[in-house]
Design an enzyme around this catalytic site. Structure first.
Site, mmCIF file in Angstrom:
data_model
loop_
_atom_site.group_PDB
_atom_site.id
_atom_site.type_symbol
_atom_site.label_atom_id
_atom_site.label_comp_id
_atom_site.label_asym_id
_atom_site.label_seq_id
_atom_site.Cartn_x
_atom_site.Cartn_y
_atom_site.Cartn_z
ATOM 1 C CG HIS A 265 -1.954 1.018 1.274
ATOM 2 N ND1 HIS A 265 -2.971 1.093 0.346
ATOM 3 C CD2 HIS A 265 -2.173 2.036 2.158
ATOM 4 C CE1 HIS A 265 -3.770 2.107 0.641
ATOM 5 N NE2 HIS A 265 -3.297 2.709 1.731
ATOM 6 C CG PHE A 266 2.045 3.420 3.071
ATOM 7 C CD1 PHE A 266 1.724 4.737 2.804
ATOM 8 C CD2 PHE A 266 1.303 2.747 4.027
ATOM 9 C CE1 PHE A 266 0.701 5.386 3.471
ATOM 10 C CE2 PHE A 266 0.271 3.383 4.708
ATOM 11 C CZ PHE A 266 -0.036 4.701 4.423
#
Length: 286
Positions: A265-266
Site C-alpha cells: 500500500h505504501f
C-alpha cells in the site's frame, strides 16, 4: 542538496502545514497523502522530483502538522477536506498541477478535478482508487457497515484500524523485503493518531467514505471527456486497494500507463526509485 521548505498557511481559519521544494516557476506536482499518514509519506519523493518540478505536499486537516480540530469544531467529510485543499491551492498560487493521489488523497483529488477540471494536467494514482474493482472486500466490509449504521457494534469492529498492529500492517503487507520499510513511518502515524479526539476524527472519515463511491461515475466521465494523462502505479500486493483498481483506469483512459510494482500500500517506503523513474518518464511525455 535540494532544499525542502516546511510552511503553514491559513485557510478558512485553520492552519495547513505543507512541504514545498523546487523551482517556483516549474510545473506543479501536488502530492495528496492517505490514511493514517501525512505529507511525511512524501519526505523522500519531494527532493527526488524537485530538480524539475515545484513539488507541494499539504497535510489534510486532522492529519500531520495541520490543524486538528475536534469533530465538534470541524465537519470531517471528504467534501470538507477537498474544500480546504482548494483554498490551500489558491493561497499558495497554484492554478494548474499534476496530482499524485494515494489512498484518501484520491477522493480529495477527484473532487478538485470535478470542481475545476481544467486545472488538472495529469493524474498519478499510487494505490488511489476510482473504481469498484479496486476495493478488496474483506478489508472494506467493516467500513461499509459503519457507514450504513454507526452502531457501537460496528464502531467496535473498526477501532482496531486505529491501533498499532493495523497501522504497522498497512506499511508491511505485500512487501517482499519488510526490512526496507523504515519503522519511523508508522511510529510517526501512531503518535498523531494518539492525540486526544483524533479517534473520532478518523471514525467520521471512515463513515463518510461511502460518498466517494457515489462520485465514481462522475470521475469516469471526467476521465473520458478530458483524456487527462494518467499514470496508475500501484503496489500489486496491496490488500486494501487491489491491482484491478489500477487496470480499471484503462476503461476510461485508454492511453493510461499502468505500472504494477512488487510492493504494498505504501509503495514509496519500499520502491521509491521505481516510482520516481516511472513519474519522470511519464511526465516528460506531455
Amino acid at each position: 542538496m535540494v532544499v525542502v521548505h516546511h510552511r503553514t498557511v491559513a485557510v478558512d481559519g485553520w492552519e495547513v502545514f505543507y512541504r514545498e521544494a523546487g523551482p517556483k516557476d516549474g510545473p506543479v506536482m501536488l502530492l495528496l497523502h492517505g490514511y493514517p499518514t501525512s505529507s511525511h509519506m512524501f519526505r523522500h519523493l519531494i527532493p527526488a522530483l524537485a530538480d524539475r518540478y515545484r513539488v507541494i505536499a499539504p497535510d489534510h486537516i486532522g492529519f500531520g502538522r495541520s490543524s486538528a480540530p475536534s469533530v465538534d469544531e470541524f465537519e470531517y467529510t471528504f467534501d470538507a477536506l477537498a474544500r480546504v485543499t482548494r483554498g490551500f491551492l489558491e493561497a499558495v498560487g497554484v492554478e494548474k498541477y499534476t496530482v499524485y493521489t494515494q489512498d484518501y488523497g484520491a477522493p480529495i483529488a477527484w473532487r478538485l478535478a470535478l470542481g475545476t477540471p481544467d486545472a488538472v494536467e495529469g493524474v498519478i494514482s499510487q494505490n488511489g482508487n476510482a473504481y469498484e474493482e479496486g476495493f478488496v472486500p474483506e478489508f472494506w466490509e467493516p467500513i461499509w457497515a459503519y457507514g450504513e449504521n454507526n452502531s457501537p457494534e460496528n464502531e467496535a469492529a473498526l477501532r482496531p484500524a486505529l491501533e498499532r498492529e493495523a497501522v504497522q500492517w498497512q506499511y508491511l503487507h505485500g512487501v517482499p523485503e519488510p526490512s526496507r520499510v523504515d519503522p519511523d513511518a508508522w511510529e510517526h502515524d501512531l503518535a498523531l493518531l494518539a492525540r486526544p479526539g483524533n479517534d473520532r476524527v478518523q471514525l467520521a472519515l471512515f463513515a463518510d467514505y461511502r460518498t466517494n463511491r457515489e462520485l465514481y461515475p462522475q470521475v469516469h466521465e471526467w476521465l473520458r471527456s478530458s483524456q487527462v494523462p494518467v499514470l496508475a502505479i500501484w503496489g500489486r500486493n496491496d490488500e486494501i486497494f487491489g491491482p484491478a483498481g489500477a487496470e480499471a483506469f484503462r476503461r476510461d483512459s485508454p492511453d493510461a500507463r499502468i505500472e504494477l510494482i512488487d510492493g504494498g500500500h505504501f509503495l514509496l517506503e519500499s520502491n521509491l526509485d521505481d516510482v520516481v523513474s516511472a513519474i519522470r518518464d511519464w511526465r516528460a511525455s506531455f
